[in-house]
Design a protein around this motif. Sequence first.
Motif, PDB file in Angstrom:
ATOM      1  N   UNK A  53       0.745  -1.390   0.080  1.00  0.00           N
ATOM      2  CA  UNK A  53      -0.150  -0.052  -0.081  1.00  0.00           C
ATOM      3  C   UNK A  53       0.627   1.292  -0.039  1.00  0.00           C
ATOM      4  N   UNK A  54       2.079   1.105   0.149  1.00  0.00           N
ATOM      5  CA  UNK A  54       2.941   2.280   0.005  1.00  0.00           C
ATOM      6  C   UNK A  54       3.600   2.566  -1.309  1.00  0.00           C
ATOM      7  N   UNK A  55       3.041   1.632  -2.307  1.00  0.00           N
ATOM      8  CA  UNK A  55       3.376   1.592  -3.615  1.00  0.00           C
ATOM      9  C   UNK A  55       4.781   0.974  -4.229  1.00  0.00           C
ATOM     10  N   UNK A  56       5.235   0.235  -3.060  1.00  0.00           N
ATOM     11  CA  UNK A  56       6.844  -0.349  -3.117  1.00  0.00           C
ATOM     12  C   UNK A  56       6.089  -1.751  -3.752  1.00  0.00           C
ATOM     13  N   UNK A  57       7.225  -2.188  -4.402  1.00  0.00           N
ATOM     14  CA  UNK A  57       6.937  -3.606  -4.777  1.00  0.00           C
ATOM     15  C   UNK A  57       8.409  -4.420  -4.481  1.00  0.00           C
ATOM     16  N   UNK A  58       8.018  -5.511  -3.915  1.00  0.00           N
ATOM     17  CA  UNK A  58       8.823  -6.565  -3.409  1.00  0.00           C
ATOM     18  C   UNK A  58       8.792  -7.821  -4.018  1.00  0.00           C
ATOM     19  N   UNK A  80       8.148 -12.454   3.195  1.00  0.00           N
ATOM     20  CA  UNK A  80       8.799 -12.207   4.521  1.00  0.00           C
ATOM     21  C   UNK A  80       9.728 -11.168   4.553  1.00  0.00           C
ATOM     22  N   UNK A  81      10.208 -10.863   3.279  1.00  0.00           N
ATOM     23  CA  UNK A  81      10.930  -9.582   3.005  1.00  0.00           C
ATOM     24  C   UNK A  81      10.176  -8.509   3.006  1.00  0.00           C
ATOM     25  N   UNK A  82       9.155  -8.325   2.654  1.00  0.00           N
ATOM     26  CA  UNK A  82       8.110  -7.233   2.673  1.00  0.00           C
ATOM     27  C   UNK A  82       7.873  -7.028   4.203  1.00  0.00           C
ATOM     28  N   UNK A  88       4.856  -2.128   8.466  1.00  0.00           N
ATOM     29  CA  UNK A  88       3.478  -1.414   8.722  1.00  0.00           C
ATOM     30  C   UNK A  88       2.770  -1.591   7.493  1.00  0.00           C
ATOM     31  N   UNK A  89       3.362  -1.760   6.294  1.00  0.00           N
ATOM     32  CA  UNK A  89       2.606  -1.678   4.970  1.00  0.00           C
ATOM     33  C   UNK A  89       1.644  -2.882   4.664  1.00  0.00           C
ATOM     34  N   UNK A  90       0.604  -2.624   4.113  1.00  0.00           N
ATOM     35  CA  UNK A  90      -0.382  -3.706   3.886  1.00  0.00           C
ATOM     36  C   UNK A  90      -0.067  -4.100   2.529  1.00  0.00           C
ATOM     37  N   UNK A  91      -0.270  -5.482   2.305  1.00  0.00           N
ATOM     38  CA  UNK A  91       0.000  -6.303   0.838  1.00  0.00           C
ATOM     39  C   UNK A  91      -1.447  -6.088   0.306  1.00  0.00           C
ATOM     40  N   UNK A  92      -1.297  -5.608  -0.840  1.00  0.00           N
ATOM     41  CA  UNK A  92      -2.576  -5.335  -1.514  1.00  0.00           C
ATOM     42  C   UNK A  92      -2.719  -6.479  -2.528  1.00  0.00           C
ATOM     43  N   UNK A  93      -1.402  -6.607  -3.219  1.00  0.00           N
ATOM     44  CA  UNK A  93      -1.686  -7.648  -4.575  1.00  0.00           C
ATOM     45  C   UNK A  93      -0.479  -8.494  -4.682  1.00  0.00           C
ATOM     46  N   UNK A  94      -0.699  -9.694  -4.921  1.00  0.00           N
ATOM     47  CA  UNK A  94       0.447 -10.675  -5.059  1.00  0.00           C
ATOM     48  C   UNK A  94       0.411 -11.392  -6.385  1.00  0.00           C
ATOM     49  N   UNK A  95       1.497 -11.389  -7.318  1.00  0.00           N
ATOM     50  CA  UNK A  95       1.670 -12.165  -8.446  1.00  0.00           C
ATOM     51  C   UNK A  95       2.676 -13.070  -8.502  1.00  0.00           C
ATOM     52  N   UNK A  96       2.140 -14.367  -8.816  1.00  0.00           N
ATOM     53  CA  UNK A  96       2.987 -15.573  -8.951  1.00  0.00           C
ATOM     54  C   UNK A  96       2.993 -16.226 -10.261  1.00  0.00           C
ATOM     55  N   UNK A  97       4.214 -16.482 -10.608  1.00  0.00           N
ATOM     56  CA  UNK A  97       4.248 -17.310 -11.943  1.00  0.00           C
ATOM     57  C   UNK A  97       5.536 -18.444 -11.806  1.00  0.00           C
ATOM     58  N   UNK A  98       5.152 -19.414 -12.292  1.00  0.00           N
ATOM     59  CA  UNK A  98       5.834 -20.734 -12.474  1.00  0.00           C
ATOM     60  C   UNK A  98       6.346 -21.489 -13.652  1.00  0.00           C
ATOM     61  N   UNK A  99       7.560 -21.898 -13.695  1.00  0.00           N
ATOM     62  CA  UNK A  99       7.912 -22.580 -14.945  1.00  0.00           C
ATOM     63  C   UNK A  99       8.550 -23.691 -14.496  1.00  0.00           C
TER      64      UNK A  99
END
Length: 160
Positions: A53-58, A80-82, A88-99
Amino acid sequence: MKEVKIESTFKVYDDLGELPDAIQQLMQSAIATRENAYAPYSKFKVGAAILLDNNEVVVGSNQENASYPSGLCAERTAIYFAGAKYPNAKILTMAITASSQNQVTNSPIPPCGACRQSISEYEIKQEQPIEIYFMGAMGKVVKSNSLANLLPLGFDRSFL
Protein backbone atom coordinates in the motif's frame (compact mmCIF):
# COMPACT_ATOMS: atom_id res chain seq x y z
CA MET A 1 -25.49 -33.27 12.02
CA LYS A 2 -25.31 -30.37 9.62
CA GLU A 3 -23.65 -30.28 6.22
CA VAL A 4 -21.62 -27.19 5.35
CA LYS A 5 -20.73 -26.27 1.79
CA ILE A 6 -17.72 -24.03 1.16
CA GLU A 7 -17.27 -22.45 -2.26
CA SER A 8 -14.50 -20.39 -3.78
CA THR A 9 -14.83 -18.01 -6.69
CA PHE A 10 -12.01 -17.10 -9.07
CA LYS A 11 -11.64 -15.03 -12.21
CA VAL A 12 -9.75 -16.66 -15.07
CA TYR A 13 -8.05 -14.53 -17.72
CA ASP A 14 -7.02 -16.11 -21.02
CA ASP A 15 -3.58 -14.49 -20.90
CA LEU A 16 -1.54 -11.61 -19.50
CA GLY A 17 -2.97 -9.21 -22.09
CA GLU A 18 -6.42 -9.38 -20.45
CA LEU A 19 -5.13 -8.19 -17.07
CA PRO A 20 -5.33 -4.54 -16.00
CA ASP A 21 -2.11 -2.67 -16.85
CA ALA A 22 -0.94 -2.41 -13.24
CA ILE A 23 -1.37 -6.17 -12.75
CA GLN A 24 0.43 -6.89 -16.02
CA GLN A 25 3.38 -4.86 -14.73
CA LEU A 26 3.33 -6.67 -11.41
CA MET A 27 3.25 -10.05 -13.17
CA GLN A 28 6.10 -8.96 -15.44
CA SER A 29 8.11 -8.25 -12.27
CA ALA A 30 7.31 -11.76 -11.06
CA ILE A 31 8.32 -13.23 -14.44
CA ALA A 32 11.65 -11.37 -14.42
CA THR A 33 12.30 -12.46 -10.84
CA ARG A 34 11.43 -16.06 -11.69
CA GLU A 35 14.57 -16.14 -13.83
CA ASN A 36 16.64 -15.42 -10.70
CA ALA A 37 15.36 -18.54 -8.95
CA TYR A 38 17.95 -20.99 -7.70
CA ALA A 39 16.38 -24.33 -8.62
CA PRO A 40 19.15 -26.73 -9.64
CA TYR A 41 17.37 -29.78 -8.16
CA SER A 42 13.71 -29.42 -9.11
CA LYS A 43 14.28 -27.35 -12.26
CA PHE A 44 11.05 -25.61 -11.20
CA LYS A 45 11.42 -21.83 -11.03
CA VAL A 46 8.93 -19.57 -9.30
CA GLY A 47 8.76 -15.78 -9.11
CA ALA A 48 6.53 -13.64 -6.93
CA ALA A 49 5.93 -9.90 -6.87
CA ILE A 50 4.01 -8.09 -4.14
CA LEU A 51 2.44 -4.63 -4.36
CA LEU A 52 2.27 -2.86 -1.00
CA ASP A 53 0.00 0.00 0.00
CA ASN A 54 3.04 2.32 0.05
CA ASN A 55 3.45 1.60 -3.72
CA GLU A 56 6.61 -0.44 -3.16
CA VAL A 57 6.98 -3.67 -5.11
CA VAL A 58 8.81 -6.49 -3.36
CA VAL A 59 9.91 -9.59 -5.28
CA GLY A 60 11.12 -13.06 -4.44
CA SER A 61 12.17 -16.24 -6.19
CA ASN A 62 12.45 -19.78 -4.89
CA GLN A 63 15.80 -20.76 -3.42
CA GLU A 64 16.57 -24.47 -3.19
CA ASN A 65 19.09 -26.33 -1.09
CA ALA A 66 20.57 -29.81 -1.44
CA SER A 67 19.38 -30.44 2.10
CA TYR A 68 15.64 -30.58 1.49
CA PRO A 69 13.55 -28.85 2.87
CA SER A 70 16.02 -26.08 3.69
CA GLY A 71 15.03 -24.00 0.66
CA LEU A 72 12.28 -21.42 0.51
CA CYS A 73 9.47 -20.76 -1.95
CA ALA A 74 9.23 -17.51 -3.91
CA GLU A 75 6.02 -16.43 -2.24
CA ARG A 76 7.45 -16.76 1.26
CA THR A 77 10.75 -15.17 0.22
CA ALA A 78 8.82 -12.12 -0.99
CA ILE A 79 6.27 -11.91 1.81
CA TYR A 80 8.86 -12.31 4.58
CA PHE A 81 11.07 -9.66 2.99
CA ALA A 82 8.08 -7.32 2.74
CA GLY A 83 7.30 -7.95 6.41
CA ALA A 84 10.92 -7.30 7.41
CA LYS A 85 11.50 -4.20 5.30
CA TYR A 86 8.02 -2.63 5.45
CA PRO A 87 6.47 -3.99 8.67
CA ASN A 88 3.59 -1.49 8.70
CA ALA A 89 2.69 -1.72 5.02
CA LYS A 90 -0.32 -3.71 3.87
CA ILE A 91 -0.05 -6.19 1.03
CA LEU A 92 -2.52 -5.31 -1.69
CA THR A 93 -1.69 -7.73 -4.49
CA MET A 94 0.55 -10.71 -5.14
CA ALA A 95 1.52 -12.03 -8.59
CA ILE A 96 2.99 -15.53 -8.92
CA THR A 97 4.41 -17.34 -11.93
CA ALA A 98 6.08 -20.74 -12.24
CA SER A 99 7.97 -22.55 -14.97
CA SER A 100 9.63 -25.93 -15.31
CA GLN A 101 12.67 -26.92 -17.31
CA ASN A 102 11.20 -30.44 -17.47
CA GLN A 103 7.80 -29.68 -19.01
CA VAL A 104 5.65 -26.86 -20.35
CA THR A 105 3.78 -25.05 -17.60
CA ASN A 106 0.86 -23.40 -19.37
CA SER A 107 -1.72 -24.01 -16.63
CA PRO A 108 -2.07 -21.67 -13.64
CA ILE A 109 0.02 -22.89 -10.70
CA PRO A 110 -1.26 -21.81 -7.26
CA PRO A 111 0.89 -21.38 -4.15
CA CYS A 112 1.77 -24.51 -2.17
CA GLY A 113 0.19 -25.23 1.20
CA ALA A 114 3.03 -23.75 3.26
CA CYS A 115 2.88 -20.54 1.23
CA ARG A 116 -0.90 -20.38 1.58
CA GLN A 117 -0.54 -20.60 5.35
CA SER A 118 2.12 -17.86 5.37
CA ILE A 119 0.10 -15.54 3.15
CA SER A 120 -2.94 -16.22 5.33
CA GLU A 121 -1.03 -15.02 8.39
CA TYR A 122 -0.36 -11.66 6.73
CA GLU A 123 -3.93 -11.36 5.44
CA ILE A 124 -5.29 -11.93 8.95
CA LYS A 125 -2.70 -9.59 10.50
CA GLN A 126 -3.58 -6.71 8.19
CA GLU A 127 -7.34 -7.37 8.39
CA GLN A 128 -7.61 -6.87 4.66
CA PRO A 129 -7.73 -9.39 1.80
CA ILE A 130 -4.76 -9.90 -0.51
CA GLU A 131 -5.55 -10.25 -4.22
CA ILE A 132 -3.56 -13.13 -5.67
CA TYR A 133 -2.89 -13.68 -9.37
CA PHE A 134 -1.14 -16.88 -10.46
CA MET A 135 -0.07 -18.47 -13.72
CA GLY A 136 2.36 -20.95 -15.22
CA ALA A 137 5.05 -19.78 -17.62
CA MET A 138 2.34 -18.79 -20.11
CA GLY A 139 -1.37 -19.05 -20.71
CA LYS A 140 -4.27 -18.45 -18.37
CA VAL A 141 -4.03 -16.33 -15.24
CA VAL A 142 -6.24 -16.96 -12.21
CA LYS A 143 -7.27 -14.23 -9.79
CA SER A 144 -8.38 -14.89 -6.23
CA ASN A 145 -9.79 -11.93 -4.31
CA SER A 146 -8.42 -13.31 -1.06
CA LEU A 147 -6.15 -16.01 0.25
CA ALA A 148 -9.21 -17.35 2.09
CA ASN A 149 -10.47 -18.60 -1.30
CA LEU A 150 -7.38 -20.78 -1.58
CA LEU A 151 -7.31 -21.89 2.06
CA PRO A 152 -10.77 -22.17 3.56
CA LEU A 153 -10.90 -23.19 7.22
CA GLY A 154 -7.37 -21.89 7.75
CA PHE A 155 -5.40 -22.25 10.96
CA ASP A 156 -4.75 -18.93 12.71
CA ARG A 157 -3.76 -17.39 16.04
CA SER A 158 -7.30 -17.72 17.40
CA PHE A 159 -6.58 -21.44 17.95
CA LEU A 160 -3.47 -20.80 20.06
